[in-house]
Design a protein around this motif. Sequence first.
Motif, PDB file in Angstrom:
ATOM      1  N   GLY A 112     -83.034   0.308  33.220  1.00  0.00           N
ATOM      2  CA  GLY A 112     -83.216  -1.079  33.648  1.00  0.00           C
ATOM      3  C   GLY A 112     -83.348  -1.193  35.158  1.00  0.00           C
ATOM      4  O   GLY A 112     -84.139  -2.000  35.663  1.00  0.00           O
ATOM      5  N   ARG A 161     -86.792  -0.087  36.159  1.00  0.00           N
ATOM      6  CA  ARG A 161     -87.765  -1.136  35.811  1.00  0.00           C
ATOM      7  C   ARG A 161     -87.754  -2.237  36.872  1.00  0.00           C
ATOM      8  O   ARG A 161     -88.821  -2.706  37.309  1.00  0.00           O
ATOM      9  CB  ARG A 161     -87.430  -1.723  34.439  1.00  0.00           C
ATOM     10  CG  ARG A 161     -88.296  -2.915  34.047  1.00  0.00           C
ATOM     11  CD  ARG A 161     -87.870  -3.457  32.685  1.00  0.00           C
ATOM     12  NE  ARG A 161     -88.475  -4.750  32.407  1.00  0.00           N
ATOM     13  CZ  ARG A 161     -89.692  -4.927  31.924  1.00  0.00           C
ATOM     14  NH1 ARG A 161     -90.444  -3.870  31.659  1.00  0.00           N
ATOM     15  NH2 ARG A 161     -90.171  -6.128  31.703  1.00  0.00           N
ATOM     16  N   GLU A 162     -86.559  -2.652  37.283  1.00  0.00           N
ATOM     17  CA  GLU A 162     -86.471  -3.671  38.327  1.00  0.00           C
ATOM     18  C   GLU A 162     -87.060  -3.168  39.643  1.00  0.00           C
ATOM     19  O   GLU A 162     -87.735  -3.912  40.364  1.00  0.00           O
ATOM     20  CB  GLU A 162     -85.019  -4.094  38.534  1.00  0.00           C
ATOM     21  CG  GLU A 162     -84.524  -5.130  37.562  1.00  0.00           C
ATOM     22  CD  GLU A 162     -83.251  -5.793  38.060  1.00  0.00           C
ATOM     23  OE1 GLU A 162     -83.322  -6.890  38.619  1.00  0.00           O
ATOM     24  OE2 GLU A 162     -82.177  -5.185  37.888  1.00  0.00           O
ATOM     25  N   ARG A 167     -89.434  -0.971  40.090  1.00  0.00           N
ATOM     26  CA  ARG A 167     -90.897  -0.973  40.012  1.00  0.00           C
ATOM     27  C   ARG A 167     -91.447  -2.393  40.135  1.00  0.00           C
ATOM     28  O   ARG A 167     -92.468  -2.628  40.786  1.00  0.00           O
ATOM     29  CB  ARG A 167     -91.363  -0.313  38.715  1.00  0.00           C
ATOM     30  CG  ARG A 167     -91.169   1.201  38.698  1.00  0.00           C
ATOM     31  CD  ARG A 167     -91.893   1.829  37.524  1.00  0.00           C
ATOM     32  NE  ARG A 167     -91.301   1.454  36.245  1.00  0.00           N
ATOM     33  CZ  ARG A 167     -90.362   2.146  35.621  1.00  0.00           C
ATOM     34  NH1 ARG A 167     -89.889   3.267  36.164  1.00  0.00           N
ATOM     35  NH2 ARG A 167     -89.891   1.747  34.454  1.00  0.00           N
ATOM     36  N   GLY A 168     -90.775  -3.355  39.505  1.00  0.00           N
ATOM     37  CA  GLY A 168     -91.198  -4.742  39.663  1.00  0.00           C
ATOM     38  C   GLY A 168     -91.036  -5.229  41.090  1.00  0.00           C
ATOM     39  O   GLY A 168     -91.887  -5.958  41.615  1.00  0.00           O
ATOM     40  N   TRP A 169     -89.943  -4.810  41.731  1.00  0.00           N
ATOM     41  CA  TRP A 169     -89.664  -5.203  43.114  1.00  0.00           C
ATOM     42  C   TRP A 169     -90.754  -4.705  44.051  1.00  0.00           C
ATOM     43  O   TRP A 169     -91.202  -5.432  44.948  1.00  0.00           O
ATOM     44  CB  TRP A 169     -88.303  -4.635  43.504  1.00  0.00           C
ATOM     45  CG  TRP A 169     -87.766  -5.041  44.836  1.00  0.00           C
ATOM     46  CD1 TRP A 169     -87.121  -6.215  45.138  1.00  0.00           C
ATOM     47  CD2 TRP A 169     -87.767  -4.270  46.039  1.00  0.00           C
ATOM     48  NE1 TRP A 169     -86.736  -6.209  46.455  1.00  0.00           N
ATOM     49  CE2 TRP A 169     -87.115  -5.022  47.029  1.00  0.00           C
ATOM     50  CE3 TRP A 169     -88.259  -3.004  46.365  1.00  0.00           C
ATOM     51  CZ2 TRP A 169     -86.938  -4.567  48.338  1.00  0.00           C
ATOM     52  CZ3 TRP A 169     -88.080  -2.545  47.661  1.00  0.00           C
ATOM     53  CH2 TRP A 169     -87.436  -3.311  48.630  1.00  0.00           C
ATOM     54  N   LYS A 203     -84.731 -16.043  41.433  1.00  0.00           N
ATOM     55  CA  LYS A 203     -86.121 -16.009  40.961  1.00  0.00           C
ATOM     56  C   LYS A 203     -86.835 -17.358  41.070  1.00  0.00           C
ATOM     57  O   LYS A 203     -87.986 -17.410  41.515  1.00  0.00           O
ATOM     58  CB  LYS A 203     -86.199 -15.467  39.537  1.00  0.00           C
ATOM     59  CG  LYS A 203     -86.146 -13.958  39.462  1.00  0.00           C
ATOM     60  CD  LYS A 203     -86.942 -13.412  38.285  1.00  0.00           C
ATOM     61  CE  LYS A 203     -86.405 -13.892  36.954  1.00  0.00           C
ATOM     62  NZ  LYS A 203     -87.102 -13.204  35.832  1.00  0.00           N
ATOM     63  N   VAL A 254     -95.675 -10.177  38.566  1.00  0.00           N
ATOM     64  CA  VAL A 254     -95.019  -8.933  38.124  1.00  0.00           C
ATOM     65  C   VAL A 254     -93.541  -8.918  38.507  1.00  0.00           C
ATOM     66  O   VAL A 254     -92.673  -8.744  37.631  1.00  0.00           O
ATOM     67  CB  VAL A 254     -95.762  -7.701  38.672  1.00  0.00           C
ATOM     68  CG1 VAL A 254     -95.045  -6.421  38.242  1.00  0.00           C
ATOM     69  CG2 VAL A 254     -97.211  -7.698  38.199  1.00  0.00           C
ATOM     70  N   PRO A 255     -93.176  -9.087  39.793  1.00  0.00           N
ATOM     71  CA  PRO A 255     -91.737  -9.106  40.101  1.00  0.00           C
ATOM     72  C   PRO A 255     -91.001 -10.273  39.461  1.00  0.00           C
ATOM     73  O   PRO A 255     -89.820 -10.145  39.103  1.00  0.00           O
ATOM     74  CB  PRO A 255     -91.704  -9.201  41.640  1.00  0.00           C
ATOM     75  CG  PRO A 255     -93.039  -9.734  42.023  1.00  0.00           C
ATOM     76  CD  PRO A 255     -93.990  -9.187  41.011  1.00  0.00           C
ATOM     77  N   ARG A 274     -91.402 -11.356  36.567  1.00  0.00           N
ATOM     78  CA  ARG A 274     -91.085 -10.961  35.199  1.00  0.00           C
ATOM     79  C   ARG A 274     -90.036  -9.854  35.157  1.00  0.00           C
ATOM     80  O   ARG A 274     -89.210  -9.805  34.231  1.00  0.00           O
ATOM     81  CB  ARG A 274     -92.342 -10.495  34.467  1.00  0.00           C
ATOM     82  CG  ARG A 274     -93.303 -11.616  34.096  1.00  0.00           C
ATOM     83  CD  ARG A 274     -94.521 -11.078  33.369  1.00  0.00           C
ATOM     84  NE  ARG A 274     -94.164 -10.393  32.129  1.00  0.00           N
ATOM     85  CZ  ARG A 274     -94.002 -10.995  30.962  1.00  0.00           C
ATOM     86  NH1 ARG A 274     -94.172 -12.306  30.874  1.00  0.00           N
ATOM     87  NH2 ARG A 274     -93.697 -10.309  29.877  1.00  0.00           N
ATOM     88  N   ARG A 275     -90.056  -8.943  36.130  1.00  0.00           N
ATOM     89  CA  ARG A 275     -89.197  -7.757  36.073  1.00  0.00           C
ATOM     90  C   ARG A 275     -87.804  -7.980  36.668  1.00  0.00           C
ATOM     91  O   ARG A 275     -86.817  -7.448  36.163  1.00  0.00           O
ATOM     92  CB  ARG A 275     -89.875  -6.600  36.824  1.00  0.00           C
ATOM     93  CG  ARG A 275     -91.157  -6.087  36.172  1.00  0.00           C
ATOM     94  CD  ARG A 275     -90.847  -5.234  34.950  1.00  0.00           C
ATOM     95  NE  ARG A 275     -92.055  -4.645  34.382  1.00  0.00           N
ATOM     96  CZ  ARG A 275     -92.537  -3.451  34.707  1.00  0.00           C
ATOM     97  NH1 ARG A 275     -91.927  -2.727  35.630  1.00  0.00           N
ATOM     98  NH2 ARG A 275     -93.625  -2.989  34.126  1.00  0.00           N
ATOM     99  N   ARG A 287     -84.257  -9.675  37.690  1.00  0.00           N
ATOM    100  CA  ARG A 287     -83.371 -10.557  36.936  1.00  0.00           C
ATOM    101  C   ARG A 287     -82.326 -11.179  37.858  1.00  0.00           C
ATOM    102  O   ARG A 287     -81.910 -10.584  38.852  1.00  0.00           O
ATOM    103  CB  ARG A 287     -82.686  -9.794  35.794  1.00  0.00           C
ATOM    104  CG  ARG A 287     -81.787  -8.659  36.218  1.00  0.00           C
ATOM    105  CD  ARG A 287     -81.226  -7.925  35.005  1.00  0.00           C
ATOM    106  NE  ARG A 287     -80.362  -6.817  35.381  1.00  0.00           N
ATOM    107  CZ  ARG A 287     -79.067  -6.936  35.624  1.00  0.00           C
ATOM    108  NH1 ARG A 287     -78.479  -8.128  35.535  1.00  0.00           N
ATOM    109  NH2 ARG A 287     -78.347  -5.880  35.949  1.00  0.00           N
TER     110      ARG A 287
END
Length: 448
Positions: free
Chosen positions: A16, A19-20, A22-24, A103, A219-220, A222-223, A225
């Motif tokens: 997780g 994943r964050e 990569r979104g960042w 967000k 993209v960020p 969505r990724r 949180r």
Amino acid sequence: MDTDTVRSPTPDEAAGRRREQRGWYFYDWACSVYSTSVLTVFLGPYLTSVAEAAADADGFVHPLGIPVRAGSFFPYAVSLSVILAVVVMPLVGAAADRTGRKKPLLAAAAYTGAAATAGMFFLDGERYLLGGLLLVVANAAQSVAMMLYNSYLPQIAPPEERDAVSSRGWAFGYAAGALVLVLNLVLYTGHDRFGVSEGMAVRICLASAGLWWGAFALVPLRRLRDRRAPEREASLPGFRQLAATVRDMRRHPLTLAFLLAYLVYNDGIQTVISQASVYGSKELGLEQSTLIVAVLLVQVLAVAGALAMGRLARRYGAKRTILGSLVAWTLTLAAGYFLPAGAPMWFFVLAAGIGLVLGGSQALSRSLFSHLVPPGKEAEYFSAYELSDRGMSWLGPLLFGLTYQLTGSYRDAIVSLVGFFALGFVLLARVPVRRAIADAGNPVPERI
């Protein structure tokens, strides 16, 4: 906080986190095109030409009845955008920490900036006031969004990963900037073949940066949180909240000392970024296509520079690596004063020097500061940090504009910025960063 006990993440938690991360990275990919194509390449020379078209016989425009030399309008607008950001960022940062809902605030800031940038398509003729207004809104929104984006770093990366994660984020941004600049170069140099005027080509390049920013910001959003924060006192109006943040920082004087050093040297960096194209076009007489190639060179080398300086930081520590970059900045900027007019090759050499240190000095400063932030106050402290990253950089553009207004020389204006790097070096060298990290209540990495 117990800094001695560190629980190893489970495989799901590690996945997780990646994943964050990569979104960042993709927010840098989204918004750096604004910094590159708009602020660094096109808007300065173009808005200056629009202001010159609206100027009187003495070369002055008169916004709100105030006489301003047309060549100073752009840096003054940059300074005004920073003043707006100073009011808004501390308020938004405190609200983000109090509610834990970053967000929605990030989305609001990002899409405000993207919309203002897309609106630059309508900047033509003598509409310099429209250009100034859109610049103020876009730049202030970018500052707010970057403050929220940066404040995720200590939440998505443990201490030992932050230099690398921060450097990869900057590398993503510079890669996007390079890609879009290639497309800009094709359109600008071939505008006749595409059936558009030179001015229309510039306006398309400006507007497309806003569309890119808005599209990839998804993209960020969505990724990443949100993390629910403990209940805190209500945030205060702009300057009062900034004052409250600074008062809290007084309990961490070494964090404040680092921030002061960063305020100084990054003011110089941001001013060079925003004014380099004006210097190249107005003082050195270089074509817009030459400036695009030079900035493209900066973007390509900044990717390698950010990653290379991240590796140097693992070996020598972030502080020493940043200090080395400030020496390089000082020498490069001083050399810029002596560049001959009409000689693009030497301008390319200067651009290469800037590119090699630009990404790394910014990325490592961000990751180093993340170690100095007390847990639970990330957005609030990064609001103060962002005042210098894209915020407190009002003094440099103001000095640049005033120097040009008084002397009529862009060479004098550019060399006036050397002092920011020299003073920043002295201030940073005096900060004991290991003790500062411990005093903030964070674990101290093995090498910092």
